[in-house]
Design a protein around this motif. Structure first.
Motif, PDB file in Angstrom:
ATOM      1  N   ASP A 214      28.547  20.025  -8.077  1.00  0.00           N
ATOM      2  CA  ASP A 214      29.178  19.941  -7.603  1.00  0.00           C
ATOM      3  C   ASP A 214      30.000  19.243  -9.285  1.00  0.00           C
ATOM      4  O   ASP A 214      29.311  18.016  -8.803  1.00  0.00           O
ATOM      5  CB  ASP A 214      31.091  19.960  -6.487  1.00  0.00           C
ATOM      6  N   ALA A 215      31.050  19.717  -9.605  1.00  0.00           N
ATOM      7  CA  ALA A 215      31.552  18.578 -10.561  1.00  0.00           C
ATOM      8  C   ALA A 215      33.165  18.372  -9.966  1.00  0.00           C
ATOM      9  O   ALA A 215      33.484  18.912 -10.293  1.00  0.00           O
ATOM     10  CB  ALA A 215      31.875  20.099 -11.710  1.00  0.00           C
ATOM     11  N   MET A 216      32.318  16.858 -10.195  1.00  0.00           N
ATOM     12  CA  MET A 216      33.075  16.108  -9.171  1.00  0.00           C
ATOM     13  C   MET A 216      34.226  16.028  -9.943  1.00  0.00           C
ATOM     14  O   MET A 216      35.817  16.044  -9.797  1.00  0.00           O
ATOM     15  CB  MET A 216      33.075  14.428  -8.129  1.00  0.00           C
ATOM     16  N   ALA A 217      34.413  15.521 -11.414  1.00  0.00           N
ATOM     17  CA  ALA A 217      35.767  15.039 -12.194  1.00  0.00           C
ATOM     18  C   ALA A 217      35.139  14.768 -14.093  1.00  0.00           C
ATOM     19  O   ALA A 217      34.429  14.723 -13.862  1.00  0.00           O
ATOM     20  CB  ALA A 217      36.138  13.296 -11.616  1.00  0.00           C
ATOM     21  N   VAL A 218      36.078  14.457 -14.586  1.00  0.00           N
ATOM     22  CA  VAL A 218      35.821  14.932 -16.052  1.00  0.00           C
ATOM     23  C   VAL A 218      35.833  12.790 -16.312  1.00  0.00           C
ATOM     24  O   VAL A 218      36.983  12.301 -15.854  1.00  0.00           O
ATOM     25  CB  VAL A 218      37.414  15.007 -17.212  1.00  0.00           C
ATOM     26  N   ALA A 219      35.061  12.705 -16.782  1.00  0.00           N
ATOM     27  CA  ALA A 219      34.765  11.124 -16.117  1.00  0.00           C
ATOM     28  C   ALA A 219      35.007  10.769 -18.108  1.00  0.00           C
ATOM     29  O   ALA A 219      35.210   9.302 -17.985  1.00  0.00           O
ATOM     30  CB  ALA A 219      33.119  10.987 -16.102  1.00  0.00           C
ATOM     31  N   LEU A 220      34.939  11.316 -18.940  1.00  0.00           N
ATOM     32  CA  LEU A 220      35.484  10.560 -20.511  1.00  0.00           C
ATOM     33  C   LEU A 220      35.781  12.188 -20.698  1.00  0.00           C
ATOM     34  O   LEU A 220      35.026  13.135 -20.996  1.00  0.00           O
ATOM     35  CB  LEU A 220      33.655  10.230 -20.904  1.00  0.00           C
ATOM     36  N   GLY A 221      36.731  11.997 -21.382  1.00  0.00           N
ATOM     37  CA  GLY A 221      37.413  12.940 -22.788  1.00  0.00           C
ATOM     38  C   GLY A 221      38.930  13.649 -21.531  1.00  0.00           C
ATOM     39  O   GLY A 221      39.017  13.301 -20.239  1.00  0.00           O
ATOM     40  N   PRO A 222      39.230  15.119 -22.790  1.00  0.00           N
ATOM     41  CA  PRO A 222      41.019  15.373 -21.906  1.00  0.00           C
ATOM     42  C   PRO A 222      40.198  16.207 -20.857  1.00  0.00           C
ATOM     43  O   PRO A 222      39.459  16.411 -21.009  1.00  0.00           O
ATOM     44  CB  PRO A 222      41.077  16.168 -23.389  1.00  0.00           C
ATOM     45  N   GLN A 223      41.276  15.530 -19.806  1.00  0.00           N
ATOM     46  CA  GLN A 223      41.367  16.303 -17.911  1.00  0.00           C
ATOM     47  C   GLN A 223      41.646  17.827 -18.589  1.00  0.00           C
ATOM     48  O   GLN A 223      40.795  18.689 -18.146  1.00  0.00           O
ATOM     49  CB  GLN A 223      42.025  15.703 -17.753  1.00  0.00           C
ATOM     50  N   ALA A 224      42.531  18.290 -19.216  1.00  0.00           N
ATOM     51  CA  ALA A 224      43.163  19.356 -19.719  1.00  0.00           C
ATOM     52  C   ALA A 224      42.381  19.997 -20.353  1.00  0.00           C
ATOM     53  O   ALA A 224      41.207  19.821 -21.407  1.00  0.00           O
ATOM     54  CB  ALA A 224      44.096  19.299 -20.573  1.00  0.00           C
ATOM     55  N   GLY A 225      42.021  21.301 -19.776  1.00  0.00           N
ATOM     56  CA  GLY A 225      40.579  22.705 -19.682  1.00  0.00           C
ATOM     57  C   GLY A 225      39.190  22.007 -19.363  1.00  0.00           C
ATOM     58  O   GLY A 225      38.460  22.821 -19.998  1.00  0.00           O
ATOM     59  N   ASN A 226      38.815  21.159 -18.864  1.00  0.00           N
ATOM     60  CA  ASN A 226      37.626  20.966 -18.574  1.00  0.00           C
ATOM     61  C   ASN A 226      37.536  20.420 -16.909  1.00  0.00           C
ATOM     62  O   ASN A 226      36.994  19.578 -16.535  1.00  0.00           O
ATOM     63  CB  ASN A 226      37.796  19.476 -18.751  1.00  0.00           C
ATOM     64  N   ARG A 227      38.802  21.131 -16.517  1.00  0.00           N
ATOM     65  CA  ARG A 227      38.737  21.290 -15.009  1.00  0.00           C
ATOM     66  C   ARG A 227      36.937  22.444 -14.458  1.00  0.00           C
ATOM     67  O   ARG A 227      36.769  23.821 -14.565  1.00  0.00           O
ATOM     68  CB  ARG A 227      39.112  21.563 -14.147  1.00  0.00           C
ATOM     69  N   TRP A 228      36.280  21.968 -13.959  1.00  0.00           N
ATOM     70  CA  TRP A 228      34.506  23.425 -13.441  1.00  0.00           C
ATOM     71  C   TRP A 228      34.677  22.794 -12.392  1.00  0.00           C
ATOM     72  O   TRP A 228      34.905  21.242 -11.467  1.00  0.00           O
ATOM     73  CB  TRP A 228      33.365  22.456 -14.138  1.00  0.00           C
ATOM     74  N   ASP A 229      34.237  23.411 -11.427  1.00  0.00           N
ATOM     75  CA  ASP A 229      33.337  23.354 -10.281  1.00  0.00           C
ATOM     76  C   ASP A 229      31.860  23.139 -10.026  1.00  0.00           C
ATOM     77  O   ASP A 229      31.672  22.446  -9.094  1.00  0.00           O
ATOM     78  CB  ASP A 229      33.747  24.669  -9.536  1.00  0.00           C
ATOM     79  N   PHE A 230      31.452  23.382 -10.736  1.00  0.00           N
ATOM     80  CA  PHE A 230      29.856  23.678 -10.710  1.00  0.00           C
ATOM     81  C   PHE A 230      29.060  23.137 -11.526  1.00  0.00           C
ATOM     82  O   PHE A 230      29.820  23.847 -12.397  1.00  0.00           O
ATOM     83  CB  PHE A 230      29.084  24.544  -9.540  1.00  0.00           C
ATOM     84  N   VAL A 231      28.556  23.049 -11.367  1.00  0.00           N
ATOM     85  CA  VAL A 231      27.177  22.757 -12.877  1.00  0.00           C
ATOM     86  C   VAL A 231      26.279  22.764 -12.608  1.00  0.00           C
ATOM     87  O   VAL A 231      25.510  22.291 -11.451  1.00  0.00           O
ATOM     88  CB  VAL A 231      27.419  21.018 -13.200  1.00  0.00           C
ATOM     89  N   ALA A 232      24.554  23.767 -13.312  1.00  0.00           N
ATOM     90  CA  ALA A 232      23.682  23.999 -13.338  1.00  0.00           C
ATOM     91  C   ALA A 232      22.691  23.223 -14.799  1.00  0.00           C
ATOM     92  O   ALA A 232      23.469  23.560 -15.857  1.00  0.00           O
ATOM     93  CB  ALA A 232      23.304  24.899 -12.786  1.00  0.00           C
ATOM     94  N   LEU A 233      21.642  22.705 -14.633  1.00  0.00           N
ATOM     95  CA  LEU A 233      20.645  22.000 -15.261  1.00  0.00           C
ATOM     96  C   LEU A 233      18.971  23.373 -15.194  1.00  0.00           C
ATOM     97  O   LEU A 233      18.852  23.344 -14.104  1.00  0.00           O
ATOM     98  CB  LEU A 233      20.525  20.943 -15.538  1.00  0.00           C
ATOM     99  N   VAL A 234      18.938  24.017 -16.490  1.00  0.00           N
ATOM    100  CA  VAL A 234      18.401  25.622 -15.667  1.00  0.00           C
ATOM    101  C   VAL A 234      17.206  25.508 -16.980  1.00  0.00           C
ATOM    102  O   VAL A 234      17.645  25.217 -18.831  1.00  0.00           O
ATOM    103  CB  VAL A 234      18.622  26.318 -16.035  1.00  0.00           C
ATOM    104  N   ARG A 235      15.759  24.845 -16.858  1.00  0.00           N
ATOM    105  CA  ARG A 235      14.659  24.708 -18.107  1.00  0.00           C
ATOM    106  C   ARG A 235      14.085  26.650 -18.248  1.00  0.00           C
ATOM    107  O   ARG A 235      13.179  26.824 -17.307  1.00  0.00           O
ATOM    108  CB  ARG A 235      14.444  23.530 -18.488  1.00  0.00           C
ATOM    109  N   TYR A 236      13.734  26.891 -19.582  1.00  0.00           N
ATOM    110  CA  TYR A 236      13.435  27.893 -19.689  1.00  0.00           C
ATOM    111  C   TYR A 236      12.194  27.523 -20.484  1.00  0.00           C
ATOM    112  O   TYR A 236      12.271  26.419 -21.734  1.00  0.00           O
ATOM    113  CB  TYR A 236      13.661  28.971 -20.119  1.00  0.00           C
ATOM    114  N   PRO A 237      10.855  27.884 -20.504  1.00  0.00           N
ATOM    115  CA  PRO A 237       9.833  27.721 -21.228  1.00  0.00           C
ATOM    116  C   PRO A 237      10.196  28.221 -22.973  1.00  0.00           C
ATOM    117  O   PRO A 237       9.470  27.325 -23.468  1.00  0.00           O
ATOM    118  CB  PRO A 237       8.849  28.417 -20.858  1.00  0.00           C
ATOM    119  N   SER A 238      10.946  28.837 -23.663  1.00  0.00           N
ATOM    120  CA  SER A 238      11.341  29.092 -24.514  1.00  0.00           C
ATOM    121  C   SER A 238      12.699  30.174 -24.495  1.00  0.00           C
ATOM    122  O   SER A 238      13.102  30.457 -23.722  1.00  0.00           O
ATOM    123  CB  SER A 238      10.381  29.960 -25.043  1.00  0.00           C
TER     124      SER A 238
END
Length: 133
Positions: free
Chosen positions: A66-90
C-alpha cells in the motif's frame, strides 16, 4: 498494440540487454468500470492474469504494498493506493508482455476497469549512478 499509452520510444533508449525494474504506481477507482466490485477487485483480477505472464518472461515481483503517504514532495496529484516493483530480465521481455494479444485481451481490460491512474517508471540496472557501500 495492447496498451495505447506505452512509451516505446523511451524504453528503446534503455540498454536493451540489461535487466529493468518497473516502479508501478496505481490509484484505484472506487467502483470498477465493469461493475464487478471495487477498483481493487478489478486489480486483483488483473494481477491473477498478469503475474503468470511476468513469470513466463523471466520477470519477478520484487515488492508490493500500500502507498501510505507522500513523504517528500507535493501531495496534490501524488495520491497513490498501491505500489509494485517488478524486475524483468530485459526491456524486450517487458515489451513482449505489454504488446501481446494475451495481455491486451485478458489483462489490460481489468487494469483499465480498476485503475483511475497507473504510472510505470522504468529504471535500468545498467544506468544506476548510486552503488551502495
Amino acid at each position: 498494440m495492447a496498451v495505447d499509452i506505452l512509451n516505446v520510444d523511451g524504453l528503446e533508449r534503455l540498454d536493451q540487454r540489461a535487466p529493468v525494474v518497473m516502479l508501478n504506481l496505481m490509484r484505484f477507482r472506487e467502483r470498477s468500470l465493469d461493475g464487478a466490485g471495487t477498483g481493487w477487485d478489478a486489480y486483483l483480477r488483473y494481477s491473477a492474469v498478469t503475474v503468470p505472464m511476468i513469470k513466463a518472461r523471466g520477470g519477478t515481483l520484487l515488492w508490493t504494498g500500500d502507498a501510505m503517504a507522500v513523504a517528500l514532495g507535493p501531495q496534490a496529484g501524488n495520491r497513490w493506493d498501491f505500489v509494485a516493483l517488478v524486475r524483468y530480465p530485459s526491456v524486450a521481455a517487458f515489451l513482449d508482455m505489454m504488446t501481446s494479444e494475451a495481455y491486451e485481451k485478458q489483462a489490460d481490460p481489468h487494469r483499465r476497469n480498476g485503475c483511475e491512474a497507473h504510472v510505470i517508471i522504468a529504471t535500468s540496472e545498467a544506468y544506476s549512478k548510486f552503488k551502495a557501500p
